[in-house]
Design a protein around this motif. Structure first.
Motif, PDB file in Angstrom:
ATOM      1  N   GLN A  39      56.634   0.044  37.980  1.00 24.04           N
ATOM      2  CA  GLN A  39      55.877   0.825  38.712  1.00 24.04           C
ATOM      3  C   GLN A  39      54.913   1.957  38.020  1.00 24.04           C
ATOM      4  OE1 GLN A  39      57.835   2.527  42.073  1.00 24.04           O
ATOM      5  NE2 GLN A  39      59.012   0.657  42.600  1.00 24.04           N
ATOM      6  N   PRO A  40      53.870   2.364  38.652  1.00 21.07           N
ATOM      7  CA  PRO A  40      52.983   3.375  37.872  1.00 21.07           C
ATOM      8  C   PRO A  40      53.874   4.648  37.824  1.00 21.07           C
ATOM      9  CG  PRO A  40      51.757   2.156  39.840  1.00 21.07           C
ATOM     10  CD  PRO A  40      53.345   1.936  39.759  1.00 21.07           C
ATOM     11  N   ARG A  41      53.601   5.157  36.514  1.00 20.94           N
ATOM     12  CA  ARG A  41      54.513   6.554  36.223  1.00 20.94           C
ATOM     13  C   ARG A  41      54.553   7.551  37.107  1.00 20.94           C
ATOM     14  NH1 ARG A  41      56.501   7.618  31.187  1.00 20.94           N
ATOM     15  NH2 ARG A  41      56.764   9.777  30.695  1.00 20.94           N
ATOM     16  N   ASP A  42      53.155   7.737  37.848  1.00 20.34           N
ATOM     17  CA  ASP A  42      53.273   8.897  38.740  1.00 20.34           C
ATOM     18  C   ASP A  42      54.131   8.490  40.065  1.00 20.34           C
ATOM     19  OD1 ASP A  42      51.494   7.019  39.541  1.00 20.34           O
ATOM     20  OD2 ASP A  42      50.212   8.236  40.823  1.00 20.34           O
ATOM     21  N   GLN A  43      54.168   7.307  40.373  1.00 20.01           N
ATOM     22  CA  GLN A  43      55.168   6.803  41.515  1.00 20.01           C
ATOM     23  C   GLN A  43      56.474   6.721  41.228  1.00 20.01           C
ATOM     24  OE1 GLN A  43      54.061   3.116  43.090  1.00 20.01           O
ATOM     25  NE2 GLN A  43      51.880   3.592  43.594  1.00 20.01           N
ATOM     26  N   ILE A  44      56.714   6.519  40.051  1.00 25.21           N
ATOM     27  CA  ILE A  44      58.226   6.646  39.499  1.00 25.21           C
ATOM     28  C   ILE A  44      58.564   8.207  39.623  1.00 25.21           C
ATOM     29  CG2 ILE A  44      59.846   6.709  37.562  1.00 25.21           C
ATOM     30  CD1 ILE A  44      57.962   3.972  36.557  1.00 25.21           C
ATOM     31  N   ARG A  45      58.018   9.206  39.033  1.00 24.02           N
ATOM     32  CA  ARG A  45      58.195  10.462  39.358  1.00 24.02           C
ATOM     33  C   ARG A  45      58.542  10.828  40.551  1.00 24.02           C
ATOM     34  NH1 ARG A  45      57.779  14.308  35.388  1.00 24.02           N
ATOM     35  NH2 ARG A  45      56.691  13.080  33.900  1.00 24.02           N
TER      36      ARG A  45
ATOM     37  N   ASP B 225      61.374  11.508  29.734  1.00 27.48           N
ATOM     38  CA  ASP B 225      61.253  10.360  30.514  1.00 27.48           C
ATOM     39  C   ASP B 225      61.353  10.226  31.914  1.00 27.48           C
ATOM     40  OD1 ASP B 225      64.057   8.614  29.234  1.00 27.48           O
ATOM     41  OD2 ASP B 225      63.870  10.273  30.524  1.00 27.48           O
ATOM     42  N   ASP B 226      61.149   9.392  32.745  1.00 22.26           N
ATOM     43  CA  ASP B 226      61.261   9.335  34.112  1.00 22.26           C
ATOM     44  C   ASP B 226      62.484   8.841  34.548  1.00 22.26           C
ATOM     45  OD1 ASP B 226      59.015  10.955  34.603  1.00 22.26           O
ATOM     46  OD2 ASP B 226      57.758   8.862  34.427  1.00 22.26           O
ATOM     47  N   THR B 227      63.451   8.260  33.623  1.00 22.24           N
ATOM     48  CA  THR B 227      64.590   7.624  34.026  1.00 22.24           C
ATOM     49  C   THR B 227      65.589   8.618  33.649  1.00 22.24           C
ATOM     50  OG1 THR B 227      64.610   6.509  31.837  1.00 22.24           O
ATOM     51  CG2 THR B 227      63.866   5.308  33.749  1.00 22.24           C
TER      52      THR B 227
ATOM     53  N   GLU C  65      61.411  -0.354  37.668  1.00 17.76           N
ATOM     54  CA  GLU C  65      60.742  -1.112  36.695  1.00 17.76           C
ATOM     55  C   GLU C  65      59.279  -1.534  37.062  1.00 17.76           C
ATOM     56  OE1 GLU C  65      59.772  -2.711  32.859  1.00 17.76           O
ATOM     57  OE2 GLU C  65      61.640  -1.688  33.541  1.00 17.76           O
TER      58      GLU C  65
END
Length: 131
Positions: free
Chosen positions: A83-89, A128-130, A81
């Motif tokens: 975090q930047p999208r690229d880091q999440i991926r 989505d990344d989740t 929750e």
């Protein structure tokens, strides 16, 4: 110079006939020119927005149940929750590669969305990344 009556009738009949033919051509072409294009074909069976919503809600409910019954996986995804999208991926890919059973479980849960997309061609699977 006057035309004989018979000739005059022929001229009038010819002119009237030509007028009728011209009118028929004109008024016959107007409806065709004003016609609307054919509506797009209906979607394939079971490929409506309602179908997508139903499948997506089932996948969402199954994902929720999975996360509640697998606290370490739930904790990992909760930690993403904010975090930047690229880091999440990147983190999700690393986590799933390190946990192949979790990856297989989540892939199986999402499979109905993939199947819907493949069957319908136009339905989009939420990216989505989740899980």
């Amino acid at each position: 110079m006057l035309l004989p009556a018979r000739t005059a009738r022929r001229v009038v009949a010819g002119a009237a006939g030509a007028g009728v033919v011209a009118g028929a051509m004109l008024f016959g072409a107007i409806p065709a020119a004003m016609a609307q294009p054919a509506p797009p074909p209906p979607p394939p069976p079971n490929c409506t927005a309602a179908d997508l919503a139903g499948v997506a809600s089932g996948v969402s409910a199954s994902t929720s149940a999975y996360l509640f019954t697998h606290p370490p996986v739930n904790d990992f995804f909760t930690s993403l929750e904010g975090q930047p999208r690229d880091q999440i991926r990147t983190r999700v890919e690393e986590y799933l590669n390190a946990n192949p059973q979790v990856k297989a479980d989540l892939t199986g849960i999402r499979q109905p969305l993939v199947d819907l997309k493949n069957r319908c061609g136009t339905a989009t699977v939420p990216d989505d990344d989740t899980p």
